[in-house]
Design a protein around this motif. Sequence first.
Motif, PDB file in Angstrom:
ATOM      1  N   ALA A  49      38.292  -0.957  83.834  1.00  0.00           N
ATOM      2  CA  ALA A  49      38.937  -0.498  82.606  1.00  0.00           C
ATOM      3  C   ALA A  49      39.872   0.636  82.999  1.00  0.00           C
ATOM      4  CB  ALA A  49      37.897  -0.036  81.596  1.00  0.00           C
ATOM      5  N   LEU A  50      41.141   0.343  83.066  1.00  0.00           N
ATOM      6  CA  LEU A  50      42.130   1.308  83.559  1.00  0.00           C
ATOM      7  C   LEU A  50      43.037   1.733  82.411  1.00  0.00           C
ATOM      8  CD1 LEU A  50      43.485   2.845  85.834  1.00  0.00           C
ATOM      9  CD2 LEU A  50      44.731   0.779  86.428  1.00  0.00           C
ATOM     10  N   GLN A  51      42.978   3.009  82.129  1.00  0.00           N
ATOM     11  CA  GLN A  51      43.818   3.554  81.061  1.00  0.00           C
ATOM     12  C   GLN A  51      44.952   4.341  81.696  1.00  0.00           C
ATOM     13  OE1 GLN A  51      41.731   6.215  78.517  1.00  0.00           O
ATOM     14  NE2 GLN A  51      43.469   6.553  77.161  1.00  0.00           N
ATOM     15  N   ARG A  52      46.167   3.918  81.440  1.00  0.00           N
ATOM     16  CA  ARG A  52      47.324   4.517  82.096  1.00  0.00           C
ATOM     17  C   ARG A  52      48.370   4.894  81.068  1.00  0.00           C
ATOM     18  NH1 ARG A  52      48.437   0.220  86.989  1.00  0.00           N
ATOM     19  NH2 ARG A  52      47.632   1.465  88.702  1.00  0.00           N
ATOM     20  N   HIS A  56      51.480  -1.261  83.181  1.00  0.00           N
ATOM     21  CA  HIS A  56      50.806  -1.885  84.318  1.00  0.00           C
ATOM     22  C   HIS A  56      51.792  -2.648  85.197  1.00  0.00           C
ATOM     23  CE1 HIS A  56      46.804  -0.734  83.308  1.00  0.00           C
ATOM     24  NE2 HIS A  56      46.827  -1.329  82.131  1.00  0.00           N
ATOM     25  N   THR A  57      52.854  -3.148  84.629  1.00  0.00           N
ATOM     26  CA  THR A  57      53.792  -3.928  85.432  1.00  0.00           C
ATOM     27  C   THR A  57      54.538  -3.066  86.434  1.00  0.00           C
ATOM     28  OG1 THR A  57      55.430  -3.637  83.699  1.00  0.00           O
ATOM     29  CG2 THR A  57      54.083  -5.622  83.611  1.00  0.00           C
ATOM     30  N   THR A  58      54.679  -1.783  86.158  1.00  0.00           N
ATOM     31  CA  THR A  58      55.388  -0.902  87.090  1.00  0.00           C
ATOM     32  C   THR A  58      54.448  -0.007  87.882  1.00  0.00           C
ATOM     33  OG1 THR A  58      55.666   0.759  85.364  1.00  0.00           O
ATOM     34  CG2 THR A  58      57.422  -0.858  85.614  1.00  0.00           C
ATOM     35  N   ALA A  59      53.224   0.190  87.402  1.00  0.00           N
ATOM     36  CA  ALA A  59      52.313   1.116  88.067  1.00  0.00           C
ATOM     37  C   ALA A  59      51.501   0.451  89.169  1.00  0.00           C
ATOM     38  CB  ALA A  59      51.368   1.745  87.053  1.00  0.00           C
ATOM     39  N   ARG A 133      40.835   6.660  84.271  1.00  0.00           N
ATOM     40  CA  ARG A 133      41.976   7.101  83.466  1.00  0.00           C
ATOM     41  C   ARG A 133      43.007   7.738  84.390  1.00  0.00           C
ATOM     42  NH1 ARG A 133      38.173  10.479  79.868  1.00  0.00           N
ATOM     43  NH2 ARG A 133      36.888  10.020  81.674  1.00  0.00           N
ATOM     44  N   GLN A 134      44.255   7.407  84.216  1.00  0.00           N
ATOM     45  CA  GLN A 134      45.310   7.887  85.096  1.00  0.00           C
ATOM     46  C   GLN A 134      46.487   8.318  84.234  1.00  0.00           C
ATOM     47  OE1 GLN A 134      47.328   4.973  87.502  1.00  0.00           O
ATOM     48  NE2 GLN A 134      47.582   6.408  89.188  1.00  0.00           N
ATOM     49  N   TYR A 135      46.793   9.604  84.286  1.00  0.00           N
ATOM     50  CA  TYR A 135      47.945  10.058  83.505  1.00  0.00           C
ATOM     51  C   TYR A 135      48.595  11.234  84.233  1.00  0.00           C
ATOM     52  CZ  TYR A 135      44.098  12.908  81.630  1.00  0.00           C
ATOM     53  OH  TYR A 135      42.997  13.700  81.488  1.00  0.00           O
ATOM     54  N   PRO A 136      49.865  11.495  83.969  1.00  0.00           N
ATOM     55  CA  PRO A 136      50.590  12.500  84.756  1.00  0.00           C
ATOM     56  C   PRO A 136      50.187  13.919  84.387  1.00  0.00           C
ATOM     57  CG  PRO A 136      51.997  11.606  83.068  1.00  0.00           C
ATOM     58  CD  PRO A 136      50.744  10.815  83.007  1.00  0.00           C
ATOM     59  N   ARG A 137      50.370  14.812  85.366  1.00  0.00           N
ATOM     60  CA  ARG A 137      50.114  16.223  85.132  1.00  0.00           C
ATOM     61  C   ARG A 137      51.229  16.808  84.266  1.00  0.00           C
ATOM     62  NH1 ARG A 137      47.106  19.477  88.403  1.00  0.00           N
ATOM     63  NH2 ARG A 137      47.216  17.959  90.080  1.00  0.00           N
TER      64      ARG A 137
ATOM     65  N   GLU B  46      35.597  12.381  88.464  1.00  0.00           N
ATOM     66  CA  GLU B  46      36.759  12.196  89.320  1.00  0.00           C
ATOM     67  C   GLU B  46      37.528  10.921  89.033  1.00  0.00           C
ATOM     68  OE1 GLU B  46      33.702  12.568  90.264  1.00  0.00           O
ATOM     69  OE2 GLU B  46      33.046  11.108  91.764  1.00  0.00           O
ATOM     70  N   SER B  47      37.055  10.148  88.066  1.00  0.00           N
ATOM     71  CA  SER B  47      37.827   8.965  87.706  1.00  0.00           C
ATOM     72  C   SER B  47      39.064   9.332  86.908  1.00  0.00           C
ATOM     73  CB  SER B  47      36.967   7.998  86.904  1.00  0.00           C
ATOM     74  OG  SER B  47      36.726   8.505  85.619  1.00  0.00           O
ATOM     75  N   VAL B  48      39.143  10.568  86.449  1.00  0.00           N
ATOM     76  CA  VAL B  48      40.356  11.002  85.762  1.00  0.00           C
ATOM     77  C   VAL B  48      41.347  11.460  86.815  1.00  0.00           C
ATOM     78  CG1 VAL B  48      41.306  12.578  84.068  1.00  0.00           C
ATOM     79  CG2 VAL B  48      39.002  11.711  83.787  1.00  0.00           C
ATOM     80  N   ILE B  49      42.427  10.745  86.949  1.00  0.00           N
ATOM     81  CA  ILE B  49      43.432  11.051  87.957  1.00  0.00           C
ATOM     82  C   ILE B  49      44.600  11.713  87.247  1.00  0.00           C
ATOM     83  CG2 ILE B  49      44.965  10.118  89.707  1.00  0.00           C
ATOM     84  CD1 ILE B  49      43.005   7.753  89.939  1.00  0.00           C
ATOM     85  N   VAL B  50      44.778  13.004  87.499  1.00  0.00           N
ATOM     86  CA  VAL B  50      45.906  13.732  86.910  1.00  0.00           C
ATOM     87  C   VAL B  50      46.875  14.034  88.033  1.00  0.00           C
ATOM     88  CG1 VAL B  50      46.616  15.744  85.593  1.00  0.00           C
ATOM     89  CG2 VAL B  50      44.382  14.730  85.198  1.00  0.00           C
ATOM     90  N   GLY B  51      48.050  13.509  87.942  1.00  0.00           N
ATOM     91  CA  GLY B  51      49.008  13.746  89.002  1.00  0.00           C
ATOM     92  C   GLY B  51      50.149  12.757  88.910  1.00  0.00           C
ATOM     93  N   PRO B  52      50.890  12.626  89.963  1.00  0.00           N
ATOM     94  CA  PRO B  52      51.998  11.667  89.920  1.00  0.00           C
ATOM     95  C   PRO B  52      51.470  10.248  89.762  1.00  0.00           C
ATOM     96  CG  PRO B  52      51.647  12.500  92.138  1.00  0.00           C
ATOM     97  CD  PRO B  52      50.811  13.340  91.237  1.00  0.00           C
ATOM     98  N   LEU B  53      52.202   9.474  89.007  1.00  0.00           N
ATOM     99  CA  LEU B  53      51.750   8.114  88.700  1.00  0.00           C
ATOM    100  C   LEU B  53      52.129   7.178  89.840  1.00  0.00           C
ATOM    101  CD1 LEU B  53      52.354   7.670  84.889  1.00  0.00           C
ATOM    102  CD2 LEU B  53      50.223   7.434  86.125  1.00  0.00           C
ATOM    103  N   ALA B  54      51.486   7.381  90.986  1.00  0.00           N
ATOM    104  CA  ALA B  54      51.732   6.487  92.106  1.00  0.00           C
ATOM    105  C   ALA B  54      50.832   5.269  91.988  1.00  0.00           C
ATOM    106  CB  ALA B  54      51.453   7.216  93.415  1.00  0.00           C
ATOM    107  N   PRO B  55      51.303   4.128  92.449  1.00  0.00           N
ATOM    108  CA  PRO B  55      50.421   2.940  92.398  1.00  0.00           C
ATOM    109  C   PRO B  55      49.205   3.132  93.275  1.00  0.00           C
ATOM    110  CG  PRO B  55      52.702   2.332  92.772  1.00  0.00           C
ATOM    111  CD  PRO B  55      52.633   3.817  92.933  1.00  0.00           C
ATOM    112  N   PHE B  56      48.085   2.524  92.869  1.00  0.00           N
ATOM    113  CA  PHE B  56      46.886   2.576  93.684  1.00  0.00           C
ATOM    114  C   PHE B  56      47.124   1.791  94.967  1.00  0.00           C
ATOM    115  CE2 PHE B  56      44.643   3.174  89.534  1.00  0.00           C
ATOM    116  CZ  PHE B  56      44.243   4.465  89.818  1.00  0.00           C
ATOM    117  N   PRO B  57      46.658   2.318  96.106  1.00  0.00           N
ATOM    118  CA  PRO B  57      46.846   1.560  97.341  1.00  0.00           C
ATOM    119  C   PRO B  57      45.909   0.361  97.397  1.00  0.00           C
ATOM    120  CG  PRO B  57      45.573   3.534  97.754  1.00  0.00           C
ATOM    121  CD  PRO B  57      45.992   3.601  96.326  1.00  0.00           C
ATOM    122  N   SER B  58      46.313  -0.617  98.184  1.00  0.00           N
ATOM    123  CA  SER B  58      45.455  -1.777  98.390  1.00  0.00           C
ATOM    124  C   SER B  58      44.286  -1.383  99.281  1.00  0.00           C
ATOM    125  CB  SER B  58      46.249  -2.905  99.049  1.00  0.00           C
ATOM    126  OG  SER B  58      47.315  -3.288  98.220  1.00  0.00           O
TER     127      SER B  58
END
Lengths: 146, 77
Positions: A49-52, A56-59, A133-137, B46-58
């Motif tokens: 469950a990824l909240q961005r 998703h097409t660009t991330a 969850r992934q969001y910008p600083r 730590e599942s909350v990633i705050v930072g640049p929206l870089a794609p996750f690596p494979s």
Amino acid sequence: MMAANESSDLNFPIRTANVGAICIISAAKSASVQLGDRGETKAKLRAIALQRQEDHTTAGDVFFESYPIFYRPFPVLNDPVDDNGAVIQLDRVNGSPNITVGCIRVTAAGSAASILAGNGMHLTADSRIKHIRQYPRLHPTPPAGC
Amino acid sequence: MIVFKVINHALSVGQIELLGISSASMLQVGDTDHVSLYSMFDTPPESVIVGPLAPFPSPDNAGDMLGESTVSDDDGS
């Protein structure tokens, strides 16, 4: 009175489920609804469950293999009685040939859930969900040395 | 030897109302022998990633993974 005592000693090895009505609004995402007997069930669900904030097409994609939760083994049940070779004998006596339910109402059956009206022998269900969850600083920190 | 004796008498239920049957759960009207239900849900801090929206690596051996059709071999693996 005599007849009542005799009937209580009867044994019905297989009980039959009698259900008057089943009303299910939603059975989604690999949920199963079965009326009848079933031998073995192996239900499995894995989800990220990824909240961005970004699309998703660009991330980019996300992979199950990146996270140990999806391949870690099942927890082991320690049973010293069974390990010592002691046998547990199960004797089951059914005094009535039926299990009766008037009405079953289910609003939603979720992922890899099982609704079964009947007998089953072996059921194993496995659900693994990783939530990110992934969001910008909001205020970017200056690089080191500045 | 342990003898576990179960006597099932008459079972009659009027109505069952359920809001939801969640993941890897079961509702059964009937008899069963063996049930194993596992559920793992991971939401660590730590599942909350705050930072640049870089794609996750494979993953390291992404090219060898089965069932991941979106993995391409030219992404450094």
